[in-house]
Design an enzyme around this catalytic site. Structure first.
Site, mmCIF file in Angstrom:
data_model
loop_
_atom_site.group_PDB
_atom_site.id
_atom_site.type_symbol
_atom_site.label_atom_id
_atom_site.label_comp_id
_atom_site.label_asym_id
_atom_site.label_seq_id
_atom_site.Cartn_x
_atom_site.Cartn_y
_atom_site.Cartn_z
ATOM 1 N N GLY A 19 0.816 -1.331 -0.104
ATOM 2 C CA GLY A 19 -0.058 0.046 0.104
ATOM 3 C C GLY A 19 0.812 1.297 0.160
ATOM 4 N N GLY A 20 1.853 1.018 -0.734
ATOM 5 C CA GLY A 20 3.057 2.416 -0.467
ATOM 6 C C GLY A 20 2.680 3.360 -1.700
ATOM 7 C CB SER A 22 -2.128 6.962 -1.854
ATOM 8 O OG SER A 22 -3.017 6.063 -1.483
ATOM 9 C CG LEU A 70 -1.398 -6.490 -1.062
ATOM 10 C CD1 LEU A 70 -1.199 -5.085 -0.296
ATOM 11 C CD2 LEU A 70 -0.081 -7.240 -0.825
ATOM 12 C CE1 TYR A 161 -8.652 -0.171 8.736
ATOM 13 C CE2 TYR A 161 -9.219 0.389 11.037
ATOM 14 C CZ TYR A 161 -8.418 0.721 9.732
ATOM 15 O OH TYR A 161 -7.444 1.332 9.871
HETATM 16 N N1 NAD Z 1 -5.228 7.249 8.310
HETATM 17 C C1 NAD Z 1 -5.366 6.939 9.540
HETATM 18 O O1 NAD Z 1 -6.050 7.970 10.132
HETATM 19 C C2 NAD Z 1 -4.927 5.625 10.095
HETATM 20 C C3 NAD Z 1 -5.162 5.397 11.381
HETATM 21 C C4 NAD Z 1 -4.785 4.468 11.953
HETATM 22 C C5 NAD Z 1 -4.265 3.393 11.236
HETATM 23 N N2 NAD Z 1 -3.875 3.467 10.051
HETATM 24 C C6 NAD Z 1 -3.390 2.430 9.340
HETATM 25 O O2 NAD Z 1 -2.079 2.939 8.613
HETATM 26 C C7 NAD Z 1 -2.171 2.307 7.395
HETATM 27 C C8 NAD Z 1 -2.062 3.169 6.154
HETATM 28 O O3 NAD Z 1 -3.412 3.773 6.188
HETATM 29 P P1 NAD Z 1 -3.721 4.958 5.212
HETATM 30 O O4 NAD Z 1 -4.676 5.727 5.751
HETATM 31 O O5 NAD Z 1 -2.537 5.626 4.365
HETATM 32 O O6 NAD Z 1 -4.629 4.095 4.229
HETATM 33 P P2 NAD Z 1 -5.030 4.429 2.775
HETATM 34 O O7 NAD Z 1 -6.591 3.868 2.585
HETATM 35 O O8 NAD Z 1 -5.013 6.078 2.445
HETATM 36 O O9 NAD Z 1 -4.076 3.788 1.863
HETATM 37 C C9 NAD Z 1 -3.983 2.458 1.704
HETATM 38 C C10 NAD Z 1 -3.043 2.081 0.467
HETATM 39 O O10 NAD Z 1 -3.334 0.641 0.489
HETATM 40 C C11 NAD Z 1 -3.673 0.593 -1.075
HETATM 41 N N3 NAD Z 1 -4.646 -0.940 -0.991
HETATM 42 C C12 NAD Z 1 -5.984 -1.062 -0.557
HETATM 43 N N4 NAD Z 1 -6.353 -2.182 -0.977
HETATM 44 C C13 NAD Z 1 -5.216 -2.694 -1.653
HETATM 45 C C14 NAD Z 1 -5.511 -4.040 -2.282
HETATM 46 N N5 NAD Z 1 -6.206 -4.844 -2.155
HETATM 47 N N6 NAD Z 1 -4.238 -4.524 -2.940
HETATM 48 C C15 NAD Z 1 -2.939 -3.550 -2.866
HETATM 49 N N7 NAD Z 1 -2.834 -2.374 -2.459
HETATM 50 C C16 NAD Z 1 -4.076 -1.768 -1.700
HETATM 51 C C17 NAD Z 1 -4.515 1.713 -1.275
HETATM 52 O O11 NAD Z 1 -4.642 1.634 -2.983
HETATM 53 C C18 NAD Z 1 -3.702 2.654 -0.759
HETATM 54 O O12 NAD Z 1 -2.494 3.040 -1.710
HETATM 55 C C19 NAD Z 1 -3.246 1.193 7.282
HETATM 56 O O13 NAD Z 1 -2.872 -0.003 7.879
HETATM 57 C C20 NAD Z 1 -4.317 1.749 8.156
HETATM 58 O O14 NAD Z 1 -5.085 0.864 8.903
HETATM 59 C C21 NAD Z 1 -4.222 4.603 9.208
#
Ligand code: NAD
Length: 254
Positions: A19-20, A22, A70, A161
């Protein structure tokens, strides 16, 4: 803002980030590239990922985009193999991809539940399985799994989730025990609320954000780059004897 810290032991290391393309993942891709790592990232989103790769190229950095879903374990294995063939055995794995779709309890079908776990929990095991032999042969490595504080604060809108995010902490500890003898460390990072493009587009409201900031000890919004320093620390030898732990990075919200 990217951290100014430099970890010389990370230079030249083969790093794989899921998920690198975005959000927080894009900041991690850039952050590891800035340390001189050979970075590969797996993402489903072609446009965002190619835009990131081009932006890094313009800045004199590079990262290899591997498009894969994934949820498809064969595709995941193929992408992990390609990262190792191109950059050498992966010695840092960051399991960052997730899908934070909200759901009502009554609407969740078995297929929905399985599909949700197939992105939010299952890949974390299979990427680790794919890279562990190479890490062992290389003398060790570091695996970093992204959990979330959402389950700790009883977030009500996405039980599938939050179940997966709690599961990631159990998986982290189980893998750490199993892989420790091979000098592979496994830790989790649990972020609080981070202002990614997706959060701002879908879930941030002025009232929700100000209530959240009110509870944080540090009154600033967390940005994707704020996760880079903690992740570099867990990847590098600076945390040599640190494993099976969860680092909460939430600006003091809990
Ligand atoms: N943003 C927040 O507030 C927050 C809070 C707590 C935890 N997190 C965790 O941090 C991590 C990153 O979060 P984020 O907010 O940047 O998420 P995001 O949804 O903005 O980005 C996730 C990335 O994963 C990719 N992705 C999604 N489904 C996919 C698949 N099936 N195959 C391949 N790639 C896939 C997306 O295209 C995207 O680039 C996650 O594990 C999330 O649970 C985020």
């Amino acid at each position: 803002m990217m951290p100014s810290v430099r970890h010389p032991d990370l230079e030249g290391r083969s790093v794989l980030i899921t998920g690198g393309g975005s959000g927080i993942g894009a900041a991690l891709t850039e952050g590891f590239a800035r340390q001189g790592c050979k970075v590969a990232f797996i993402d489903i989103a072609r446009e965002a990922s190619e835009t990131l790769a081009a932006r890094l190229r313009d800045a004199g950095l590079s990262a290899l985009f591997l498009q894969a879903d994934l949820r498809d374990i064969d595709a995941l294995r193929q992408a992990a193999a390609e990262a190792a063939e191109t950059h050498g055995p992966v010695t840092v794995l960051v399991n960052n991809a997730a899908y934070d779709q909200r759901h009502e309890i009554a609407d969740v079908t078995v297929d929905y539940w399985d599909d949700n776990q197939a992105i939010n929990l299952r890949p974390h095991f299979f990427t680790a399985q794919a890279v562990a032999p190479g890490m062992k042969a290389a003398g060790g490595g570091s695996i970093i799994n992204f959990a979330s504080t959402s389950f700790m604060i009883n977030h009500p809108d996405m039980p599938s989730y939050t179940a997966a995010k709690a599961g990631i902490i159990g998986l982290t500890k189980g893998l750490a025990g199993k892989l420790g003898p091979d000098r592979i460390r496994v830790n989790a990072i649990a972020p609080g609320w981070v202002m990614t493009e997706r959060q701002r587009e879908l879930w941030v409201t002025p009232d929700g954000l100000s209530a959240h900031l009110e509870r944080q000890c540090l009154k600033e919004e967390m940005q994707p780059a704020d996760l880079v320093g903690p992740c570099l620390f867990l990847a590098s030898d600076a945390s040599r004897m640190l494993t099976a732990q969860t680092l909460i990075v939430d600006a003091g919200h809990l």
